[in-house]
Design a protein around this motif. Structure first.
Motif, short mmCIF file in Angstrom:
data_model
loop_
_atom_site.label_atom_id
_atom_site.label_comp_id
_atom_site.label_asym_id
_atom_site.label_seq_id
_atom_site.Cartn_x
_atom_site.Cartn_y
_atom_site.Cartn_z
N THR A 239 0.83 -1.20 0.00
CA THR A 239 0.00 0.00 0.00
C THR A 239 0.86 1.25 0.00
N GLU A 261 -9.54 -3.97 0.51
CA GLU A 261 -8.65 -3.83 1.67
C GLU A 261 -9.38 -3.08 2.78
N GLU A 265 -7.46 2.32 5.23
CA GLU A 265 -6.46 2.72 4.24
C GLU A 265 -7.02 3.78 3.30
N ASP A 329 -5.52 -1.77 -5.36
CA ASP A 329 -5.03 -2.36 -4.11
C ASP A 329 -6.20 -3.04 -3.41
MG MG Z 1 -2.03 -2.89 2.05
#
Ligand code: MG
Ligand code: ADP
Length: 593
Positions: A239, A261, A265, A329
């Motif tokens: 990340t 995810e 984040e 991601d």
């Molecule tokens: Mg990550």
């Protein structure tokens, strides 16, 4: 609109009967709440529908209506600085509509704001002949990005009417007289997400996308229009790598897809990006960014759609002639969504339960990256550079998602758990990673940065490789078995690792290194090696060279020198030569006596 009836609900998969007139990939409204879904399989009159919202509360007997349209995104002013979910619903507007932080079901809000007015400036006149991709006018969407309003794909003819002034995305700004009648053009177009947008010609990627990350730009570069994968176990730094490229990469537009995810984040991105100043424009990086969020707490099916939503938006900016970078991601979470739907469809499972078409789906996605000449008469060039994080369980890259990805991308940044554990960041393993663009980019660097760039790069890489075999010898028979020359190699390789490859994303200077600075830093380390070799030949002991602590300390700290002071690195280079000369002449002096 055709209506069918739900037969079965299995998590995000709904099977409906009486759907004989529907087509695969049609979008449907499912149940009384009108949840959004997409037909992913047709068998006779039965449609299997992947539903992009929680399906609790709907059941057999409930109605399903098809819209007759494929899953599409809205493309026009209002994309930048926004955050959408996997099917392009604006998250802030959704939450407002639902009056809570949780997504309520069946709420329909348009992707692009229908109220907001944009200043449209025309660049064509009545009577002009136009074809798909031609620019008819512009909208300054943010302080840094101007949207070019293009003639839609299937429209060609003569401008009959063209306006100027303040318009919403659904107001008609232009009428084109075509062979099939008059066509009204608005600031917004729609495009089905699963179909790549057309372009004129595909070009070969040659120039690097500069990321300011030394290990990437110097050793494993990605070309503008190329594709890269970042596989690594949990906590290895996937990340952070993606965030760094989103922040510092020299793409004009960034599409960031947070895919399965953790939600925090995306919150980090939302908190950080508006504060971050783009080095080129001095403006917030959000002004050139579109966020797509389908985090782990959001419905799994929309995750499958999110990467297509993202890349379609990317293609739209590419078509205007911009360079676009798209991060996903993580693509492993996307593949898991694909696996889950495949399982519910009771398809024949392939490797590790993934569907047999996993590889072709991954290829379909990365093949939409590239550098192209866009449609339109001005021959503008645009690009999409795609970077995907892969999170193989336990970091085992032999699993299907990593392997299918590596078959198609040309850059592999392999993150290593041990390096991360030793806090060597970015933990890109220099022995296993590769870039198939390295040779082409070498040529570009030698021409654009300095003629000996590629020599320095190759010399450094072979030192790192020699280090690995020398360490093997040291492990077996101890360091005393090595010649002074080989011990020097170990010292220099260590310097490359610690002073060059290690780069702290959270240090205000170290976080970004220009190519000029990268060149000077690498040259400093390699010239130290070359001078030291001369000294050894002249009879200087390695210990005497290593005792040049002040110089070695300055080499180690050159990463913290600000871009305005790069002459300081060159000064160290001059001083180191003087110091080594002194050592050599001290030997010469003794011999003469
Ligand atoms: Mg990550
Ligand atoms: P992953 O996405 O692979 O699970 P992250 O990108 O979240 O891992 O990284 C985990 C942690 O590693 C970060 O929170 C940070 O502390 C550290 N880290 C990763 N890359 C860097 C870097 N370039 N500089 C400093 N710290 C880093």
């Amino acid at each position: 609109m055709k209506t069918g009836t739900i037969i079965k609900v299995s998590g995000p998969l709904v099977v409906a009967g009486g759907m004989e007139e529907a087509n695969i990939y049609d979008v449907c409204k499912v149940g009384k709440m009108g949840l959004i879904g997409e037909i992913i399989e047709m068998r006779g009159d039965k449609a299997s529908i992947q539903v992009y919202e929680e399906t609790s509360g709907i059941g057999p007997g409930d109605p399903v209506t098809t819209t007759g349209e494929p899953l599409s995104v809205e493309l026009g002013p209002g994309l930048l600085e926004s955050m959408f979910d996997g099917i392009q619903r604006p998250l802030d507007a959704l939450m407002e509509a639902a009056q809570s932080n949780f997504l309520k079901k069946g709420i329909s809000v348009p992707s692009l704001d229908r109220e907001r007015k944009w200043e449209f400036k025309k660049v064509v006149e009545i009577g002009d002949e136009v074809n798909p991709g031609d620019i008819i006018g512009t909208v300054q969407e943010t302080t840094v990005i101007m949207q070019k309003i293009m003639v839609p794909y299937d429209v060609a003819g003569k401008i009959k009417e063209i306006k100027e002034g303040q318009f919403t995305v659904i107001d008609t700004v232009c009428i084109i007289e075509t062979a099939k009648g008059d066509k009204e053009v608005t600031l917004m177009q729609k495009w089905p997400v699963r179909k790549g947008r057309p372009y004129a010609t595909k070009l070969n990627p040659i120039a690097p996308m500069i990321t300011g990350q030394r290990v990437i730009d110097t050793f494993f570069p990605i070309a503008t229009g190329g594709a890269a994968a970042v596989p690594g176990p949990f906590g290895a730094g996937k990340t952070v790598v993606q965030h760094q490229i989103a922040k510092w990469g020299d793409a004009e537009i960034v599409i960031y897809v947070g895919c399965g995810e953790r939600g925090n984040e995306m919150t980090d991105v939302l908190n950080e990006f508006p504060e971050l100043k783009d080095p080129k424009t001095g403006e917030s990086v959000m002004k050139r960014t579109v966020l797509i969020a389908n985090t782990s707490n959001m419905p799994v099916a929309a995750r499958e759609a999110s990467i297509y939503t993202g890349i379609t938006i990317g293609e739209y900016f590419r078509d205007m002639g911009y360079s676009v970078a798209i991060m996903a991601d993580s693509t492993s979470r996307w593949a898991e969504a694909l696996r889950e739907m495949s399982g519910r469809l009771e398809e024949m499972p392939g490797d590790e339960g993934y569907p047999a078409y996993l590889g072709s789906r991954i290829a379909d996605y990365y093949e939409r990256a590239g550098k192209v000449i866009c449609l339109g008469k001005d021959q503008r060039e645009g690009s999409i550079t795609a970077i995907g994080a892969v999170s193989p369980a336990g970091g085992d890259i032999s699993e299907p998602v990593t392997q299918s990805t590596l078959r198609i991308v040309k850059v592999f940044w392999g993150l290593d758990a041990n390096l991360a554990y030793q806090r060597h960041f970015p933990s890109i393993d220099w022995l296993t990673s590769y870039s198939l663009y390295a040779d082409t980019v070498d040529g570009w660097m030698d021409k654009n940065i300095k003629e000996d760039w590629s020599i320095l790069r190759k010399e450094s890489m072979s030192l790192l490789q020699d280090e690995a075999s020398l360490q093997e010898i040291v492990r077996l028979v101890g360091v005393d078995a090595l010649s002074e020359q080989d011990r020097l190699k170990l010292e220099i390789a260590k310097s490359i690792r610690e002073d060059y490859l290690q780069q702290n994303a959270f240090h205000e200077v170290d976080t970004y290194t220009s190519l000029n600075k990268q060149y000077r830093m690498l040259k400093l380390i390699i010239e130290f090696k070359r001078e030291a070799e001369k000294a050894l030949e002249a009879g200087v002991y390695l210990n005497e060279i290593l005792a040049l602590e002040e110089i070695r300390d300055r080499i180690a700290r050159s990463k913290y020198i600000v871009e305005e002071d790069l002459a300081k690195i060159d000064k160290t280079n001059v001083d180191l030569k003087a110091e080594i000369k002194k050592l050599i002449s001290s030997k010469g002096g003794l011999q003469d006596a």
